[in-house]
Design an enzyme around this catalytic site. Structure first.
Site, PDB file in Angstrom:
ATOM      1  CB  CYS A   1      -0.937   0.121   1.196  1.00  0.00           C
ATOM      2  SG  CYS A   1      -2.129  -1.200   1.314  1.00  0.00           S
TER       3      CYS A   1
ATOM      4  NE  ARG B   1       4.767   1.724  -0.153  1.00  0.00           N
ATOM      5  CZ  ARG B   1       5.880   1.459   0.510  1.00  0.00           C
ATOM      6  NH1 ARG B   1       7.038   1.802   0.010  1.00  0.00           N
ATOM      7  NH2 ARG B   1       5.845   0.863   1.673  1.00  0.00           N
TER       8      ARG B   1
ATOM      9  CD1 TRP C   1      -0.199  -5.964  -3.459  1.00  0.00           C
ATOM     10  CD2 TRP C   1      -0.410  -6.753  -1.376  1.00  0.00           C
ATOM     11  NE1 TRP C   1       0.154  -7.285  -3.472  1.00  0.00           N
ATOM     12  CE2 TRP C   1       0.040  -7.797  -2.215  1.00  0.00           C
ATOM     13  CE3 TRP C   1      -0.609  -7.023  -0.021  1.00  0.00           C
ATOM     14  CZ2 TRP C   1       0.288  -9.078  -1.744  1.00  0.00           C
ATOM     15  CZ3 TRP C   1      -0.363  -8.304   0.443  1.00  0.00           C
ATOM     16  CH2 TRP C   1       0.083  -9.317  -0.410  1.00  0.00           C
TER      17      TRP C   1
ATOM     18  CG  ASN D   1       1.683   0.237   4.153  1.00  0.00           C
ATOM     19  OD1 ASN D   1       1.306  -0.912   3.918  1.00  0.00           O
ATOM     20  ND2 ASN D   1       2.945   0.610   4.055  1.00  0.00           N
ATOM     21  N   GLY D   2      -0.405  -1.490   6.348  1.00  0.00           N
ATOM     22  CA  GLY D   2      -0.010  -2.403   7.418  1.00  0.00           C
ATOM     23  C   GLY D   2      -1.140  -3.375   7.711  1.00  0.00           C
TER      24      GLY D   2
ATOM     25  CD  GLU E   1      17.035 -12.121  -9.247  1.00  0.00           C
ATOM     26  OE1 GLU E   1      16.618 -12.768  -8.287  1.00  0.00           O
ATOM     27  OE2 GLU E   1      16.559 -11.025  -9.571  1.00  0.00           O
TER      28      GLU E   1
ATOM     29  CE  LYS F   1      13.548  -9.784 -11.211  1.00  0.00           C
ATOM     30  NZ  LYS F   1      14.486  -9.630 -10.116  1.00  0.00           N
TER      31      LYS F   1
ATOM     32  CD  GLU G   1       9.739 -10.361  -9.718  1.00  0.00           C
ATOM     33  OE1 GLU G   1       9.048  -9.899  -8.809  1.00  0.00           O
ATOM     34  OE2 GLU G   1      10.971 -10.178  -9.767  1.00  0.00           O
TER      35      GLU G   1
ATOM     36  CG  HIS H   1      19.594 -36.743  -8.417  1.00  0.00           C
ATOM     37  ND1 HIS H   1      20.014 -37.998  -8.059  1.00  0.00           N
ATOM     38  CD2 HIS H   1      20.708 -36.072  -8.808  1.00  0.00           C
ATOM     39  CE1 HIS H   1      21.323 -38.092  -8.202  1.00  0.00           C
ATOM     40  NE2 HIS H   1      21.770 -36.928  -8.658  1.00  0.00           N
TER      41      HIS H   1
ATOM     42  CE  LYS I   1      11.477  -2.020  -6.011  1.00  0.00           C
ATOM     43  NZ  LYS I   1      12.205  -2.950  -6.896  1.00  0.00           N
TER      44      LYS I   1
END
Ligand code: AGP
Length: 590
Positions: A2, A29, A76, A102-103, A468, A472, A475, A491, A585
């Site tokens: 948020c 955010r 968010w 936010n939280g 990484e 990428k 996402e 395996h 983010k």
């Protein structure tokens, strides 16, 4: 998660426009719903809806709102799905108080039940809505607004950055715990926001609010106190930020992500120059590491991959180094004698914060590597190093990954007694890699965009880079990707390989002979092979080969290419790489 912004001004000129421009900067955010409150004297208005900033601004005609005080929120979702009624701001029963947050509030159910019992009417499923009702309740009992706000905040358990406005008051009340909040000081206009880039177009003069502090801003003053009521001397907190507003704009690139990949060389140049200006601190930190029983490296996502890279190097040097995925911090029993390296771009990732708090309690020494100055994680550390990569707006970490590697390799150079000057050509390596590899990376990205699933394989130091690469493309292009140690692929994972199955090899040139065996195994089963190679060709069907003259530089050749592949896979699918679905983010909820 948020983004929140509050603006209080002596004038109402362009305030709606300014609020929208701040919200656009905060949208990374969270972007499932947006809302704005405006206040002029005793007229308080709230307009909000599900959708992006652009959609909601248009749908709700936000630019026609008038007032001297504005709140803006981009959400968010945590409690309650994205919807018009769950969007912030939330108001009290009489629509006199508007709040954005936010939280997450752990005790909101109990608070809500007791408020309902007192006759309060709730209109959303959010935890946030208890806040305006609590303030209303305390005001009803006769407390002035600030006291009522403080009492409401004391009732809350959980994490929060809160802004509240009240009819008839040209000020914004704020409170902070475990979620970021910064004040921007303008001329006759003050800002309170989740982060600095939000208001960087209007002021570079900032005051960082610490955990447990609350207060209010008017157009010309700032009042802060801690929860015990001690008044904070704001003048001692003022800092001038040297990021420019341009750094937080796209500068002609179609997306922040592409701009930020192209900025990587500049970013690590600044990172390295920053470290060169504080070699005493670097020496102090490396001495501390040398004397540690164990070195615990804690981080999440991309930062974890940079950390994993570092732990491989440390273990090879003979140190006992432990990589820890931040959200699993409770498994680690740290003790006095351990050093903890916390890596976080935002410096706000809650799992990293909780992890270092626990380990600090046990007596470990905390060393942080963050990009955002004075972030929560850096403030709670014994030693702080900064990446100095500049603001990163794209949700996908790109230039900050390279900068994290630069900081870690700088420390490694000290520990391994390698001349750190070897790192000085890292920016050139990145530039060269992009100019040689971007065309092929685009072609590879476009091909992978058509696939359902892909393997990224590596060995040794190539493995964290393979991880990484897989993160990428997952996402931002929503292509399922799995990274595996190439040898381990026999395996189990190889069972999925059939004709045309894509396998990307990351080959930093160190273990090329062994990787070649794995390449043949994959080819023999019909896999479509790709390789990003440094110095030694692997023999994949499609291969990007970059030359570097020092081993320490090889991750800088690889990192921009794995990022570009993901970027072009995302755009090939017409997705927005800057705003991948379901992600934010900064992850500030556990
Ligand atoms: C990176 O592309 C991701 N968006 C994510 O994994 C990120 O690296 C992670 O959330 C950690 O963030 P931090 O570095 O700010 O702590």
């Amino acid at each position: 998660m948020c983004g929140i912004i509050g603006i209080t001004s002596l004038t109402d000129k362009n305030l709606a426009q300014i609020t929208v421009s701040c919200l656009e900067k905060l949208e990374y955010r969270g972007y499932d719903s947006v809302g704005v409150a405006s206040l002029q004297g005793s007229i308080l208005e709230v307009r909000k809806a599900k959708g992006t900033v652009k959609e909601v601004v248009q749908k709700k005609n936000i630019l026609s709102m008038r007032g001297n005080v504005f709140l803006g929120h981009t959400r968010w979702a945590t409690h309650g799905p994205p919807s018009d009624y769950n969007a912030h701001p939330h108001t009290d029963c009489s629509n006199s108080i508007a709040v954005i947050h936010n939280g997450t509030l752990k005790n909101f159910k109990e608070l809500k039940e007791s408020l309902i019992a007192l006759g309060h009417i709730f209109r959303s499923e959010t935890d946030t809505e208890v806040i305006p009702h609590l303030i209303e309740e305390y005001r009803k009992k006769g407390f002035d607004t600030f006291t009522a706000f403080k009492k409401a905040v004391l009732d809350l358990e959980g994490s929060y950055a809160i802004l509240a406005i009240v009819k008839g008051e040209n000020r914004i009340y704020f409170a902070k715990k475990d979620n970021p909040l910064v004040i921007g000081m303008g001329e006759g206009t003050n800002f309170v926001a989740s982060d600095i880039p939000a208001f960087l177009d209007y002021t570079k003069k900032v005051v960082i609010i610490n955990d447990g502090e609350l207060g209010y801003v008017t157009p010309t003053s700032i009042y802060i106190e801690d929860l015990r009521g001690n008044v904070i001397d704001v003048t001692k907190r003022i800092r001038i930020i040297d990021w420019d507003a341009q750094a937080a704009s796209k500068e002609g690139y179609p997306h922040f992500m592409l701009k930020e990949i192209h900025e990587s060389a500049r970013a690590i140049n600044d990172t390295i120059n920053g470290l060169l200006s504080e070699t005493e601190l670097v020496e102090e930190i490396t001495e501390r590491l040398k004397g540690s029983d164990r070195i615990i490296v804690i981080a999440a996502g991309t930062s974890y991959h940079a950390g994993l890279y570092f732990t491989i190097l440390l273990n090879r040097l003979g140190y006992t180094a432990l990589p820890v995925i931040a959200s699993e911090y409770y498994n680690i029993n740290a003790k006095r004698g351990d050093s903890v390296i916390a890596i976080s771009q935002s410096g706000e990732t809650i799992d990293v914060l909780m992890g270092i708090r626990k380990m600090k309690e046990k007596g470990a020494t905390i060393i942080s590597i963050t990009n955002v100055i004075d972030s929560a994680i850096s403030r709670e550390s014994d030693y702080k190093l900064y990446m100095r990569a500049g603001p990163e707006i794209g949700v996908a970490a790109t230039k900050t990954f390279s900068s994290q590697l630069a900081v870690l390799l700088f420390l490694y150079a000290y520990l391994a007694k390698i001349d750190y000057k070897e790192l000085l050509s890292a920016p050139e390596v990145i530039k060269n890699s992009i100019s040689l590899g971007e065309g092929i990376a685009k072609k590879v990205g476009e091909e992978l965009a058509l696939q359902k699933s892909v393997y990224y394989l590596g060995r040794g130091l190539s493995l964290p880079l393979a991880m990484e690469g897989a993160l990428k493309i997952k996402e931002i292009a929503y292509v399922h990707a799995e990274a595996y140690p190439a040898g381990e692929s026999k395996h189990g994972p190889i069972a999925l390989v059939e004709k045309g199955y894509p396998v990307v090899f990351i080959n930093d040139g160190e273990l090329t002979d062994l990787l070649e065996n794995n390449l043949h195994e994959m080819k023999a089963r019909g896999a479509k092979t790709y390789a990003i190679s440094v110095n030694k060709r692997l023999g994949a069907e499609t291969e990007i080969l970059i030359k570097v003259d020092k081993d320490i530089l090889s991750p800088f050749a690889i990192s921009p290419i794995i990022q570009l592949i993901a970027y072009y896979a995302s755009t090939a699918k017409s997705l927005d790489p800057d705003r991948p679905r379901n992600l934010a983010k900064t992850v500030t909820v556990e």
